[in-house]
Design a protein around this motif. Structure first.
Motif, PDB file in Angstrom:
ATOM      1  N   LEU A  87      29.639  34.522  34.342  1.00 57.73           N
ATOM      2  CA  LEU A  87      28.376  35.227  34.147  1.00 57.73           C
ATOM      3  C   LEU A  87      27.949  35.912  35.440  1.00 57.73           C
ATOM      4  O   LEU A  87      27.936  35.285  36.499  1.00 57.73           O
ATOM      5  N   PHE A  88      27.611  37.181  35.330  1.00 55.61           N
ATOM      6  CA  PHE A  88      27.115  37.928  36.489  1.00 55.61           C
ATOM      7  C   PHE A  88      25.897  38.757  36.099  1.00 55.61           C
ATOM      8  O   PHE A  88      25.750  39.158  34.940  1.00 55.61           O
ATOM      9  N   ILE A  89      25.096  39.047  37.124  1.00 52.18           N
ATOM     10  CA  ILE A  89      23.981  39.981  36.970  1.00 52.18           C
ATOM     11  C   ILE A  89      24.401  41.321  37.571  1.00 52.18           C
ATOM     12  O   ILE A  89      25.174  41.360  38.538  1.00 52.18           O
ATOM     13  N   GLU A  90      23.914  42.389  37.003  1.00 51.30           N
ATOM     14  CA  GLU A  90      24.238  43.721  37.529  1.00 51.30           C
ATOM     15  C   GLU A  90      23.956  43.780  39.035  1.00 51.30           C
ATOM     16  O   GLU A  90      23.125  43.035  39.555  1.00 51.30           O
ATOM     17  N   THR A  91      24.623  44.700  39.700  1.00 55.91           N
ATOM     18  CA  THR A  91      24.576  44.755  41.165  1.00 55.91           C
ATOM     19  C   THR A  91      23.175  45.015  41.700  1.00 55.91           C
ATOM     20  O   THR A  91      22.748  44.380  42.670  1.00 55.91           O
ATOM     21  N   GLU A 141      25.114  34.732  40.053  1.00 55.37           N
ATOM     22  CA  GLU A 141      25.603  35.650  41.070  1.00 55.37           C
ATOM     23  C   GLU A 141      25.461  37.102  40.603  1.00 55.37           C
ATOM     24  O   GLU A 141      25.652  37.384  39.419  1.00 55.37           O
ATOM     25  N   ARG A 142      25.161  37.978  41.554  1.00 56.31           N
ATOM     26  CA  ARG A 142      25.187  39.404  41.227  1.00 56.31           C
ATOM     27  C   ARG A 142      26.585  39.960  41.455  1.00 56.31           C
ATOM     28  O   ARG A 142      27.314  39.507  42.330  1.00 56.31           O
ATOM     29  N   LEU A 143      26.946  40.939  40.657  1.00 55.77           N
ATOM     30  CA  LEU A 143      28.215  41.627  40.892  1.00 55.77           C
ATOM     31  C   LEU A 143      28.118  42.349  42.236  1.00 55.77           C
ATOM     32  O   LEU A 143      27.089  42.945  42.558  1.00 55.77           O
ATOM     33  N   GLY A 144      29.199  42.295  43.010  1.00 53.45           N
ATOM     34  CA  GLY A 144      29.151  42.823  44.368  1.00 53.45           C
ATOM     35  C   GLY A 144      29.019  44.334  44.430  1.00 53.45           C
ATOM     36  O   GLY A 144      29.466  45.056  43.535  1.00 53.45           O
ATOM     37  N   LEU A 173      30.488  46.058  46.870  1.00 57.96           N
ATOM     38  CA  LEU A 173      31.822  46.537  47.229  1.00 57.96           C
ATOM     39  C   LEU A 173      32.754  46.388  46.029  1.00 57.96           C
ATOM     40  O   LEU A 173      32.842  45.312  45.441  1.00 57.96           O
ATOM     41  N   ALA A 174      33.452  47.465  45.711  1.00 54.97           N
ATOM     42  CA  ALA A 174      34.369  47.416  44.569  1.00 54.97           C
ATOM     43  C   ALA A 174      35.371  46.280  44.732  1.00 54.97           C
ATOM     44  O   ALA A 174      35.700  45.585  43.762  1.00 54.97           O
ATOM     45  N   GLU A 175      35.833  46.073  45.956  1.00 51.89           N
ATOM     46  CA  GLU A 175      36.800  45.005  46.193  1.00 51.89           C
ATOM     47  C   GLU A 175      36.239  43.665  45.739  1.00 51.89           C
ATOM     48  O   GLU A 175      36.933  42.838  45.143  1.00 51.89           O
ATOM     49  N   GLN A 176      34.961  43.442  46.044  1.00 50.83           N
ATOM     50  CA  GLN A 176      34.335  42.175  45.686  1.00 50.83           C
ATOM     51  C   GLN A 176      34.154  42.073  44.171  1.00 50.83           C
ATOM     52  O   GLN A 176      34.446  41.034  43.568  1.00 50.83           O
ATOM     53  N   ALA A 177      33.716  43.165  43.553  1.00 54.82           N
ATOM     54  CA  ALA A 177      33.505  43.142  42.105  1.00 54.82           C
ATOM     55  C   ALA A 177      34.820  42.899  41.376  1.00 54.82           C
ATOM     56  O   ALA A 177      34.871  42.149  40.394  1.00 54.82           O
ATOM     57  N   VAL A 228      31.103  50.216  37.455  1.00 53.40           N
ATOM     58  CA  VAL A 228      31.887  51.273  38.108  1.00 53.40           C
ATOM     59  C   VAL A 228      31.640  51.172  39.607  1.00 53.40           C
ATOM     60  O   VAL A 228      30.626  50.635  40.049  1.00 53.40           O
ATOM     61  N   SER A 229      32.561  51.717  40.362  1.00 55.95           N
ATOM     62  CA  SER A 229      32.413  51.724  41.818  1.00 55.95           C
ATOM     63  C   SER A 229      31.202  52.561  42.207  1.00 55.95           C
ATOM     64  O   SER A 229      30.946  53.610  41.624  1.00 55.95           O
TER      65      SER A 229
END
Lengths: 515, 515
Positions: A226-230, A245-248, A250-254, A273-274
């Motif tokens: 489960l994630f929350i939008e960035t 947790e929020r989605l990161g 940084l694309a790498e983190q997401a 999306v990035s």
């Protein structure tokens, strides 16, 4: 009554009773009408970016629109970036832009501009009020457009002669577009897709208690991540609530967070999306082979939809919630970590955190997860310079709650005069300027985009240390009591004092850049 | 070379060698390319309104464009108001706006916006560069568009992948549109119309020495009244030049100046219209029964046209010019009059006055008419917040000339961070903040629009005294040596010191409001 009075009367009749304003000559009848319609509160800002950002912060916390008052095209231009952030936050705003008298436009006087053309790219609702008789109805339509699900910027262009003409009447309320209810078939499809190979990504209205609890139940029962939008517009957090947790950014983190998910369920937000494009990297962050299921779009009733899914997959499951817990107060100098620990250790009950700390704030969520209940308002549209104004608006909307504005030094300068409005209105805002004297995020991005040929001229353009800015002097200049902290002990003491005393305070926290 | 390098190479090849910048992630390759193309000077600003205002000031003084570098739609939004002023000034600007990579747009990432839509209402030239191969040619076209007569804002939208892609080449110069020569028939018609019942109103390029001299000869020989447009982009003044009154900002004043003229000749500007509309008053200021003759539009060679008229009507006439003369230094407190006398008494040779003093500056022209030769740059488009940025650009364009920025307190706050760029670049700018602690012009306008019902709430919205702002603290915060003056003696001493010392200075001149 004249048109301006009819406009204000309509707004207050429909619950819009705060107007953030930076008026000019063409808006003088609107200004004068504030005395005829005493229920409307006028809040002056010194720059339109403060006006629009304040309306954004107000709308996020009040759940209803504030009005703005802007001066012609240039005023809308100055306020445009924070309207863009509000657009991405789905914040309801009645955006009133004064224009020349209708008959004056053809003369192309110096301030004549295509206001509707400028408002168009905000992708909200735009109308020019054509007559005094019509302006009340137009105002009612603007309120309805602003609050129509999921909320938007409704721009009402107000010619000066429409304002000053006589014969206005208050407009009747117009029913707004309500949230749509999600189909049962979609609810069942999503319920069937949720298992330990799935990711549930929530956003919008799901970021508040009911949505968080439903989502946490689903995750616990099904094993879905489960994630929350960035960048949530308004996120409820703290002890007693699910800590998600929020989605990161940084694309790498997401990509790492999403892992090898087979199913992605999006609820109240969009598939990730990035934030920017990077050479040789994908823009779409949904893992290959992963099926996306849209439970609820932004105009759907996402909380209801999540609760219906939970009723199927997690009927008797209680959500995991964050226990009460605060970080220990560390010792020594302020750092990217220790300053957040001080925040977590001292956060008052019911605080509203406005977070534009950017790179300096990366460790904030960990430090505040078990703090007393609070809201977090973030930079939804990526247009920096929204933190201080959003704090103004949040404080006006929620006068009984302390506002903590966490602001990066680079971002602070876009709308620094918001400090003056805080002082003028005696708002209970504690502003912490994270002073790392660099566009630190751009130093990182220079590497991430592969601009490896960057030399001293490029580095110089990301450096804010020459000359060093003195935010204590600036805050003082705008009438806000201001201090500087370089150690944990200083920061702690200054923060406690700021929380204890009414009215605004500013603390310049000198924190070395992360990178 | 990559696209960013091709772009910068093209710009410097064509004489555009200063870039005012406030970059973000999508512009990192442009930033990196500054090291590959060392002839380009990058000047960092902390806010896009400073970037665009500086480009305006630079273009007015250098007579060639600077480039900007803005970050996507919100960056253009923040810079829009000063681009509007530049549009009205016909200042050539190559306005570079970074965008997401072309393939990234469809994902509607948070910062995605319709940049071309936002640039459209600037009514200049707009192009999105579609490929790395094309970007050099696009940059050349942008330069040509910017400098095409009479000068305009040319917006080049630069996708990130066009910037970082390889295979760019420098673009070939494109011939710009030249000034048009006015027909002989028009010259003869105007020459025949000019007598003591006529008014000659000049603007644009006619506001510099050759145009002023030709117009003054015409006025002297024919008895026609002569005025300069209300808000010149660049006006040459001082001892040895014709001293010509500007048409008043207030319609009442302009109507009085135009009197009962039977012929109005406009040259390099437009027939006068009221800046704003007022109930019951005409927008068109041309007297009834007066015939308007257009000698030269903005894209015509107005100086040549005036000289040809002068050759007919004033062949052997020498113009009246202002004798050397400075006001006596007064005594006592600063007032709306005395502060301008101090300016006139001390103005250095070759000064560039950036005038956004608004109501506080009404008496300035009288006090400086006989001062040493200087230029005056004014608020062409009415969008306040241009003074400090224009001063930055003028100082970069003219490093050997002292810049005197006269700035109203209300207007200063829109782009106050320009002070930091002055400090960073060690620009020789003396900023005088005329601190009357009110939107004084709006107090006047409240009456002029007939908003007689205005009460305490309305008055409060025009009041900047609660809390009082401290511009000395603010200037210090941005790294500019700053002082406060309340008496003539203090102001005189501080001004002399500011002129004598290199680098920027700020003086907060406390001047009671005129009204």
């Amino acid at each position: 009554m004249n048109g301006a009075q009819a406009l204000l009367r309509t707004l207050v009749d429909q619950g819009v009773d705060v107007c953030f304003a930076n008026p000019g000559t063409s808006e003088m009848h609107f200004v004068a009408a504030l005395d005829a319609v005493p229920q409307m509160r006028g809040v002056l800002a010194l720059f339109e970016g403060v006006v629009t950002g304040a309306a954004d912060g107000y709308g996020r916390m009040a759940g209803k629109p504030a009005a703005t008052l802007l001066h012609l095209g240039p005023g809308l231009g100055n306020g445009w970036a924070n309207l863009h952030n509000a657009r991405r936050a789905h914040t309801p705003i009645v955006n009133v832009v004064g224009d020349h008298a209708t008959y004056h436009l053809k003369y192309d006087a110096p301030l004549t501009t295509d206001i509707a053309g400028l408002a168009g790219p905000l992708e909200g609702w735009v109308r020019t009020s054509a007559s005094t008789e019509q302006v009340g109805a137009d105002a009612a339509a603007a309120v309805a457009a602003a609050v129509s699900a999921p909320g938007q910027v409704a721009t009402l262009i107000l010619p000066a002669d429409v304002s000053w003409g006589e014969g206005g009447t208050a407009g009747e309320a117009v029913p707004p577009r309500a949230l749509s209810t999600v189909d049962d078939a979609v609810v069942r499809e999503v319920a069937a897709a949720l298992d330990e190979t799935a990711v549930l990504l929530i956003g919008g209205a799901a970021n508040r208690e009911r949505g968080l609890r439903a989502a946490a139940r689903i995750a616990k029962a099904t094993g879905a991540k489960l994630f929350i939008e960035t960048f949530p517009a308004r996120l409820e957090r703290g002890a007693g609530l699910p800590s998600i947790e929020r989605l990161g950014y940084l694309a790498e983190q997401a990509i790492w967070q999403l892992g090898e998910a087979k199913h992605l369920v999006v609820a109240g937000t969009k598939a990730p999306v990035s934030f920017f494009a990077y050479p040789g990297k994908a823009s779409d962050l949904v893992p290959e082979g992963c099926q996306t299921h849209v439970l609820a779009r932004s105009a759907d009733d996402v909380v209801d939809a999540l609760e219906r899914v939970a009723a199927i997959v997690a009927a008797d499951v209680e959500p995991e919630v964050a226990p009460e817990s605060r970080p220990e107060l560390p010792d020594g100098e302020l750092s990217a970590q220790t300053w957040t620990q001080v925040i977590g250790a001292t956060l008052p009950e019911g605080a509203i955190i406005v977070d534009e700390a950017n790179t300096s704030g990366l460790m904030l969520p960990m430090s505040t997860a078990g703090a007393p209940r609070h809201d977090v308002l973030t930079l939804t549209g990526g247009a920096i310079g929204q933190g201080l104004p959003v704090a103004v608006g949040a404080a006006v909307a929620s006068p009984d709650r302390p506002v903590l504005c966490l602001e990066a030094d680079g971002s602070a300068l876009y709308t620094i005069s918001a400090l003056w409005t805080m002082a003028r209105e005696n708002l209970d805002v504690t502003t912490v300027i994270l002073s790392n004297r660099a566009y630190a995020i751009l130093r990182m991005e220079l590497q991430r985009v592969g601009a490896t040929e960057a030399g001293p001229k490029a580095q110089s353009l990301l450096d804010l240390s020459r000359p060093e800015m003195d935010f204590v002097a600036m805050g003082t200049g705008f009438g806000v009591p201001s201090t500087r902290a370089t150690t944990v002990a200083e920061f702690h003491e200054q923060l406690q004092r700021a929380y204890a005393e009414p009215g605004p305070h500013l603390i310049e926290a000198v924190v070395p850049p992360l990178m």
